[in-house]
Design an enzyme around this catalytic site. Sequence first.
Site, short mmCIF file in Angstrom:
data_model
loop_
_atom_site.label_atom_id
_atom_site.label_comp_id
_atom_site.label_asym_id
_atom_site.label_seq_id
_atom_site.Cartn_x
_atom_site.Cartn_y
_atom_site.Cartn_z
N SER A 195 11.88 7.82 -28.25
CA SER A 195 12.66 8.15 -27.06
C SER A 195 14.13 7.88 -27.33
O SER A 195 14.50 7.21 -28.31
CB SER A 195 12.21 7.30 -25.86
OG SER A 195 12.46 5.93 -26.10
N GLY A 208 16.39 9.54 -28.56
CA GLY A 208 16.92 10.02 -29.83
C GLY A 208 16.59 9.17 -31.03
O GLY A 208 17.03 9.47 -32.14
N ARG A 212 22.60 1.64 -24.55
CA ARG A 212 23.13 2.10 -23.27
C ARG A 212 23.09 0.93 -22.29
O ARG A 212 22.02 0.42 -21.96
CB ARG A 212 22.29 3.27 -22.78
CG ARG A 212 22.90 4.03 -21.63
CD ARG A 212 22.20 5.36 -21.44
NE ARG A 212 20.78 5.23 -21.20
CZ ARG A 212 19.85 6.04 -21.67
NH1 ARG A 212 20.19 7.04 -22.44
NH2 ARG A 212 18.58 5.86 -21.39
N GLU A 261 12.77 19.60 -19.87
CA GLU A 261 13.93 19.97 -20.66
C GLU A 261 13.77 21.39 -21.20
O GLU A 261 12.72 21.73 -21.77
CB GLU A 261 14.11 18.99 -21.82
CG GLU A 261 14.44 17.58 -21.37
CD GLU A 261 14.66 16.65 -22.54
OE1 GLU A 261 15.67 16.84 -23.27
OE2 GLU A 261 13.84 15.73 -22.74
N ASP A 318 16.62 10.17 -18.16
CA ASP A 318 17.93 9.53 -18.26
C ASP A 318 19.06 10.46 -17.81
O ASP A 318 20.01 10.01 -17.15
CB ASP A 318 18.18 8.99 -19.67
CG ASP A 318 17.95 10.01 -20.78
OD1 ASP A 318 17.70 11.20 -20.48
OD2 ASP A 318 18.03 9.61 -21.96
N THR A 319 18.97 11.75 -18.10
CA THR A 319 20.02 12.67 -17.65
C THR A 319 20.05 12.78 -16.13
O THR A 319 21.06 13.18 -15.56
CB THR A 319 19.82 14.07 -18.25
OG1 THR A 319 18.59 14.63 -17.79
CG2 THR A 319 19.81 14.03 -19.77
N GLU A 344 10.86 19.93 -23.92
CA GLU A 344 10.04 18.73 -23.72
C GLU A 344 9.85 18.49 -22.24
O GLU A 344 10.54 19.08 -21.40
CB GLU A 344 10.69 17.49 -24.36
CG GLU A 344 10.77 17.53 -25.86
CD GLU A 344 11.33 16.25 -26.47
OE1 GLU A 344 11.24 16.10 -27.69
OE2 GLU A 344 11.85 15.40 -25.71
#
Length: 396
Positions: free
Chosen positions: A160, A162, A364, A267, A286-287, A279
């Site tokens: 996850s 990235g 993050r 996505e 998160d976006t 996906e």
Amino acid sequence: MAKIGSVMTPVGRKALLLGSGELGKEVAIELQRYGVEVIACDKYAGAPAMQVAHRDYVFNMLDGKELAEVVKDERPDNIIPEVEAIATPTLVELEKEGYNVTPSARAAFLTMNREGIRRLAAEELGLPTSPYRFADTYEDFKAAIETIGIPCVVKPVMSSSGHGQTTIKKAEDIDRAWHEAQEGGRAGAGRVIVEGFVDFDYEITLLTVRSVAGTTYCEPIGHIQVEGDYRKSWQPQPMTNEALEKAKDIAKKITDALGGHGIFGVELFIKGNDVIFSEVSPRPHDTGMVTMISQDLSEFALHARALLDLPVPAIRFYGPSASMAIVVEGDTDKIEMDNLEVVLEEPGVQIRIFGKPEIKGHRRMGVILATDESVDAALAKAQRAYDKLKVNVLAR
């Protein structure tokens, strides 16, 4: 008839969060607004959702035996997966025993592994996707690249944000991509997916809510990722009506196949009026943190409402909005977010500080939110606020 009894009593409702990061924290808060008892689980102590939950457990959620023991000790009304690193076969067995997995054990099982969801989308549902191959060994990996061609994208089948994802742009990138994929997988080294590079104009997240009232969609969210890790997002992403309707059709097909009630982050790649499936996550995305300022019901509020079997008849969109992730680098357990009085001096700016206990590498640690008259203005406002932020990374 939907009902929720007094919290922490035999008639109360109990939810078990499997994953306690910043997204889980917001879900915990929204569930508590309905008087739900929340138990937060993660692999480390002091995770964000643990800071607001009633109780917490620290254990390896990939350990099916340990996971089953926690579930059977707590006997929750809802099991809510919030991360990929979970023993999903155990969730399937628990659901057979009568436990309620959100949105469903099938959704968790298929989407926690890129192979399961890609085969469902492309081979069972016939949705348009990028070309792909799976590989277990380095030799198979090189053969997959030869078939797919360069450029291509390499990801662990379980990861996850990235982690382990790279883009191969030339032959010299192949060795590095293999090693990063092996090191970045949630369950350790193992199977990878090699995807053909998609020529697209932009990509979106279409937050799709399945509730007792049917399927509802948020305004499309545009975003920028760096090696698969979200950096900024905005809402709405401008797109043609034809492309949006195709996106909704794909989102409905994949979420109907997964089933259950909750929010899904679908996505998609957009090229003109063509839409390609990428996906899907069976949980807040998160976006989608931009929805904390752009809508009357954030993605977290929508998830809580849907999984409690309450209707979502409509979503009120306030206007153009943007989010920008606060990514910090270092190795410390002491971080200060500084200059906040200047960060927040403009109207229409908010900040969320996640409360993660430490950084090792890059992580993050918060998000800046902004709203304005247009998407471009909201993004510019978020950038101005971000530029004013000072992050002090102190020694341990």
